[in-house]
Design a protein around this motif. Structure first.
Motif, PDB file in Angstrom:
ATOM      1  N   HIS A  77       3.937  -6.777  27.031  1.00  0.00           N
ATOM      2  CA  HIS A  77       4.957  -7.170  26.062  1.00  0.00           C
ATOM      3  C   HIS A  77       4.663  -8.599  25.627  1.00  0.00           C
ATOM      4  O   HIS A  77       3.882  -9.296  26.243  1.00  0.00           O
ATOM      5  CB  HIS A  77       6.378  -7.031  26.614  1.00  0.00           C
ATOM      6  CG  HIS A  77       6.767  -8.033  27.640  1.00  0.00           C
ATOM      7  ND1 HIS A  77       6.645  -7.799  28.996  1.00  0.00           N
ATOM      8  CD2 HIS A  77       7.279  -9.291  27.537  1.00  0.00           C
ATOM      9  CE1 HIS A  77       7.065  -8.858  29.672  1.00  0.00           C
ATOM     10  NE2 HIS A  77       7.462  -9.783  28.806  1.00  0.00           N
ATOM     11  N   PHE A  78       5.296  -9.005  24.541  1.00  0.00           N
ATOM     12  CA  PHE A  78       5.268 -10.402  24.142  1.00  0.00           C
ATOM     13  C   PHE A  78       6.699 -10.828  23.939  1.00  0.00           C
ATOM     14  O   PHE A  78       7.591 -10.001  23.746  1.00  0.00           O
ATOM     15  CB  PHE A  78       4.378 -10.664  22.914  1.00  0.00           C
ATOM     16  CG  PHE A  78       4.607  -9.765  21.732  1.00  0.00           C
ATOM     17  CD1 PHE A  78       5.475 -10.140  20.724  1.00  0.00           C
ATOM     18  CD2 PHE A  78       3.942  -8.558  21.624  1.00  0.00           C
ATOM     19  CE1 PHE A  78       5.670  -9.325  19.622  1.00  0.00           C
ATOM     20  CE2 PHE A  78       4.130  -7.740  20.526  1.00  0.00           C
ATOM     21  CZ  PHE A  78       5.001  -8.118  19.523  1.00  0.00           C
ATOM     22  N   ALA A  79       6.933 -12.145  24.034  1.00  0.00           N
ATOM     23  CA  ALA A  79       8.314 -12.636  24.057  1.00  0.00           C
ATOM     24  C   ALA A  79       8.513 -13.780  23.079  1.00  0.00           C
ATOM     25  O   ALA A  79       7.599 -14.566  22.820  1.00  0.00           O
ATOM     26  CB  ALA A  79       8.677 -13.100  25.463  1.00  0.00           C
ATOM     27  N   PHE A  80       9.739 -13.854  22.577  1.00  0.00           N
ATOM     28  CA  PHE A  80      10.157 -14.939  21.706  1.00  0.00           C
ATOM     29  C   PHE A  80      11.386 -15.594  22.310  1.00  0.00           C
ATOM     30  O   PHE A  80      12.320 -14.907  22.735  1.00  0.00           O
ATOM     31  CB  PHE A  80      10.523 -14.409  20.317  1.00  0.00           C
ATOM     32  CG  PHE A  80       9.366 -13.852  19.552  1.00  0.00           C
ATOM     33  CD1 PHE A  80       8.517 -14.694  18.841  1.00  0.00           C
ATOM     34  CD2 PHE A  80       9.129 -12.488  19.531  1.00  0.00           C
ATOM     35  CE1 PHE A  80       7.446 -14.178  18.119  1.00  0.00           C
ATOM     36  CE2 PHE A  80       8.067 -11.957  18.815  1.00  0.00           C
ATOM     37  CZ  PHE A  80       7.221 -12.809  18.109  1.00  0.00           C
ATOM     38  N   GLU A  81      11.393 -16.915  22.332  1.00  0.00           N
ATOM     39  CA  GLU A  81      12.585 -17.653  22.732  1.00  0.00           C
ATOM     40  C   GLU A  81      13.489 -17.762  21.515  1.00  0.00           C
ATOM     41  O   GLU A  81      13.044 -18.114  20.421  1.00  0.00           O
ATOM     42  CB  GLU A  81      12.218 -19.047  23.226  1.00  0.00           C
ATOM     43  CG  GLU A  81      13.412 -19.847  23.681  1.00  0.00           C
ATOM     44  CD  GLU A  81      13.055 -21.243  24.160  1.00  0.00           C
ATOM     45  OE1 GLU A  81      13.995 -22.037  24.336  1.00  0.00           O
ATOM     46  OE2 GLU A  81      11.861 -21.550  24.347  1.00  0.00           O
ATOM     47  N   ILE A  82      14.748 -17.431  21.699  1.00  0.00           N
ATOM     48  CA  ILE A  82      15.715 -17.463  20.599  1.00  0.00           C
ATOM     49  C   ILE A  82      16.924 -18.289  21.033  1.00  0.00           C
ATOM     50  O   ILE A  82      17.106 -18.565  22.220  1.00  0.00           O
ATOM     51  CB  ILE A  82      16.142 -16.030  20.184  1.00  0.00           C
ATOM     52  CG1 ILE A  82      16.764 -15.291  21.367  1.00  0.00           C
ATOM     53  CG2 ILE A  82      14.957 -15.254  19.636  1.00  0.00           C
ATOM     54  CD1 ILE A  82      17.363 -13.977  20.990  1.00  0.00           C
ATOM     55  N   ASN A  83      17.773 -18.658  20.069  1.00  0.00           N
ATOM     56  CA  ASN A  83      18.925 -19.489  20.420  1.00  0.00           C
ATOM     57  C   ASN A  83      20.247 -18.732  20.411  1.00  0.00           C
ATOM     58  O   ASN A  83      21.264 -19.309  20.757  1.00  0.00           O
ATOM     59  CB  ASN A  83      19.012 -20.723  19.517  1.00  0.00           C
ATOM     60  CG  ASN A  83      19.168 -20.364  18.062  1.00  0.00           C
ATOM     61  OD1 ASN A  83      19.384 -19.205  17.729  1.00  0.00           O
ATOM     62  ND2 ASN A  83      19.049 -21.343  17.196  1.00  0.00           N
TER      63      ASN A  83
END
Length: 139
Positions: A77-83
């Motif tokens: 998987h790949f991940a994104f940091e979100i707010n």
């Protein structure tokens, strides 16, 4: 300095992939698009992102993504940091996407996993601490 600039994905249907990723990143736009040849096969492509980070979507996929429960080589998987993980979840659900799983309860982060239209698992994480030892804790 090292930073991730882009992820290049091979997809079956650019429009379906854009629907998913536009729900994730409503502030992003199609930066460029065109047609090219890749290893003797024609393909259409789209760069979708902002001024510094983007996804490349290429429409010449011939197979399905790796089995996420299997042990094949490739990206798990790949991940994104979100707010704002709640707003992200609302946008994806409004677009017809349901989450696959959630991360374990942790006071310093929440994370949720979705499968994109091509079977790639995408993680989204929101941190509630600026301290890396707390962000990375297994509390």
């Amino acid at each position: 300095m090292i930073r991730l600039e882009h992820i290049n994905l091979v997809v079956k249907d650019i429009t379906a992939s854009l629907n998913f990723y536009q729900s994730v990143f409503p502030e992003w736009k199609v930066r460029d698009s065109g047609s090219a040849e890749w290893s003797g096969k024609p393909r259409d492509w789209v760069h979708f992102g902002d001024d510094s980070t983007f996804l490349t979507l290429n429409n010449n996929a011939e197979t399905v993504a790796r089995d996420l429960l299997g042990h094949q080589a490739g990206i798990a998987h790949f991940a994104f940091e979100i707010n704002n993980i709640k707003a992200l979840q609302q946008r994806l659900e409004a677009a017809g996407f349901q989450h696959r799983t959630r991360g374990e309860d942790n006071p310093f982060r929440h994370n949720i996993y979705y499968i994109d239209p091509d079977g790639n698992e995408v993680e989204f994480v929101q941190y509630f601490s600026d301290l890396f030892e707390e962000r990375n804790s297994t509390v």
